[in-house]
Design a protein around this motif. Structure first.
Motif, PDB file in Angstrom:
ATOM      1  N   MET A   1      10.728   7.238   0.778  1.00 48.87           N
ATOM      2  CA  MET A   1       9.544   7.972   0.446  1.00 48.87           C
ATOM      3  C   MET A   1       9.986   9.282  -0.185  1.00 48.87           C
ATOM      4  O   MET A   1      10.768  10.012   0.381  1.00 48.87           O
ATOM      5  CB  MET A   1       8.745   8.232   1.717  1.00 48.87           C
ATOM      6  N   LYS A 103       0.206  -4.349   9.700  1.00 50.07           N
ATOM      7  CA  LYS A 103       1.500  -4.062   9.077  1.00 50.07           C
ATOM      8  C   LYS A 103       2.304  -3.219  10.052  1.00 50.07           C
ATOM      9  O   LYS A 103       1.869  -2.137  10.438  1.00 50.07           O
ATOM     10  CB  LYS A 103       1.316  -3.320   7.761  1.00 50.07           C
ATOM     11  N   ILE A 105       6.236  -1.677  11.222  1.00 46.83           N
ATOM     12  CA  ILE A 105       7.653  -1.389  11.030  1.00 46.83           C
ATOM     13  C   ILE A 105       8.235  -1.218  12.428  1.00 46.83           C
ATOM     14  O   ILE A 105       7.729  -0.425  13.226  1.00 46.83           O
ATOM     15  CB  ILE A 105       7.884  -0.100  10.216  1.00 46.83           C
ATOM     16  N   ARG A 126       7.037  -6.075   9.219  1.00 53.45           N
ATOM     17  CA  ARG A 126       7.291  -6.116   7.770  1.00 53.45           C
ATOM     18  C   ARG A 126       8.652  -5.543   7.419  1.00 53.45           C
ATOM     19  O   ARG A 126       9.281  -5.961   6.458  1.00 53.45           O
ATOM     20  CB  ARG A 126       6.214  -5.333   7.020  1.00 53.45           C
ATOM     21  N   HIS A 127       9.080  -4.534   8.182  1.00 55.38           N
ATOM     22  CA  HIS A 127      10.365  -3.871   7.981  1.00 55.38           C
ATOM     23  C   HIS A 127      10.936  -3.524   9.344  1.00 55.38           C
ATOM     24  O   HIS A 127      10.208  -3.459  10.330  1.00 55.38           O
ATOM     25  CB  HIS A 127      10.217  -2.572   7.177  1.00 55.38           C
ATOM     26  N   GLU A 136      13.934   9.702   3.460  1.00 55.77           N
ATOM     27  CA  GLU A 136      13.749   8.885   2.259  1.00 55.77           C
ATOM     28  C   GLU A 136      13.839   7.376   2.547  1.00 55.77           C
ATOM     29  O   GLU A 136      13.456   6.563   1.715  1.00 55.77           O
ATOM     30  CB  GLU A 136      14.746   9.277   1.157  1.00 55.77           C
ATOM     31  N   ASP A 137      14.307   6.989   3.744  1.00 56.24           N
ATOM     32  CA  ASP A 137      14.376   5.583   4.114  1.00 56.24           C
ATOM     33  C   ASP A 137      13.031   5.025   4.571  1.00 56.24           C
ATOM     34  O   ASP A 137      12.851   3.818   4.634  1.00 56.24           O
ATOM     35  CB  ASP A 137      15.377   5.366   5.260  1.00 56.24           C
ATOM     36  N   ILE A 138      12.094   5.898   4.919  1.00 53.45           N
ATOM     37  CA  ILE A 138      10.799   5.453   5.426  1.00 53.45           C
ATOM     38  C   ILE A 138       9.937   5.023   4.245  1.00 53.45           C
ATOM     39  O   ILE A 138       9.684   5.803   3.342  1.00 53.45           O
ATOM     40  CB  ILE A 138      10.107   6.566   6.232  1.00 53.45           C
ATOM     41  N   PRO A 139       9.499   3.755   4.229  1.00 54.01           N
ATOM     42  CA  PRO A 139       8.702   3.291   3.100  1.00 54.01           C
ATOM     43  C   PRO A 139       7.337   3.970   3.040  1.00 54.01           C
ATOM     44  O   PRO A 139       6.782   4.384   4.051  1.00 54.01           O
ATOM     45  CB  PRO A 139       8.540   1.794   3.350  1.00 54.01           C
ATOM     46  N   GLU A 140       6.818   4.081   1.854  1.00 57.75           N
ATOM     47  CA  GLU A 140       5.471   4.603   1.639  1.00 57.75           C
ATOM     48  C   GLU A 140       4.501   3.676   2.379  1.00 57.75           C
ATOM     49  O   GLU A 140       4.527   2.461   2.171  1.00 57.75           O
ATOM     50  CB  GLU A 140       5.173   4.617   0.146  1.00 57.75           C
ATOM     51  N   SER A 143       2.764   0.903   0.572  1.00 52.52           N
ATOM     52  CA  SER A 143       3.580  -0.094  -0.128  1.00 52.52           C
ATOM     53  C   SER A 143       4.129  -1.158   0.808  1.00 52.52           C
ATOM     54  O   SER A 143       4.852  -2.041   0.377  1.00 52.52           O
ATOM     55  CB  SER A 143       4.736   0.593  -0.855  1.00 52.52           C
ATOM     56  N   VAL A 144       3.818  -1.072   2.106  1.00 52.95           N
ATOM     57  CA  VAL A 144       4.355  -2.025   3.082  1.00 52.95           C
ATOM     58  C   VAL A 144       3.622  -3.341   2.991  1.00 52.95           C
ATOM     59  O   VAL A 144       2.468  -3.424   2.803  1.00 52.95           O
ATOM     60  CB  VAL A 144       4.285  -1.445   4.508  1.00 52.95           C
TER      61      VAL A 144
END
Length: 144
Positions: A1, A103, A105, A126-127, A136-140, A143-144
């Protein structure tokens, strides 16, 4: 992110008496439910996601997390694998069984959690992320 320009935002956080902590942003992009028994992890996720103007609901254990989701389904759930009352795997199973569009994580701070995190993905996450995660590793969330 990506962490773009950060503007000043008003944040409120209060325990609602049921073990659920609420922090709402008026212009949130996504509603995110964070389930973790460690306040420092919930606080870190809240700070990261609020910078991107997402709305955050926090739960300290699996049962409170499920209750929070049932009351107000979140766009994204971030659940620790090792939490009281129900394991994170149990939460994932329940959420994906009851709510087909949930969703999730899965996260874990355990050094030997790779098998458990792989199982979380097999059960519907999902992740999955180790808690040695960088912002920055955490997805938006959208977008998951």
């Amino acid at each position: 992110m990506k962490m773009g320009n950060i503007s000043h935002m008003q944040r409120t956080g209060a325990d609602n008496g049921e073990g659920l902590l609420v922090s709402r942003q008026s212009s949130g992009l996504a509603n995110v439910l964070s389930i973790d028994d460690e306040a420092s992890i919930r606080r870190l996720l809240r700070l990261i996601l609020e910078r991107e103007r997402h709305e955050i609901l926090e739960a300290r254990d699996g049962r409170d997390g499920l209750t929070a989701y049932q009351r107000s389904p979140a766009d994204l759930v971030i659940a620790d694998i090792r939490i009281p009352e129900m394991t994170g795997l149990d939460v994932i199973i329940e959420l994906t069984r009851r709510f087909l569009d949930a969703k999730v994580i899965a996260i874990s701070g355990q050094a030997d959690a790779s098998d458990t995190l792989s199982n979380a993905k097999l059960l519907g996450a999902r992740h999955s992320l180790a808690q040695t995660v960088q912002p920055e590793d955490i997805p938006e969330p959208r977008s998951v």
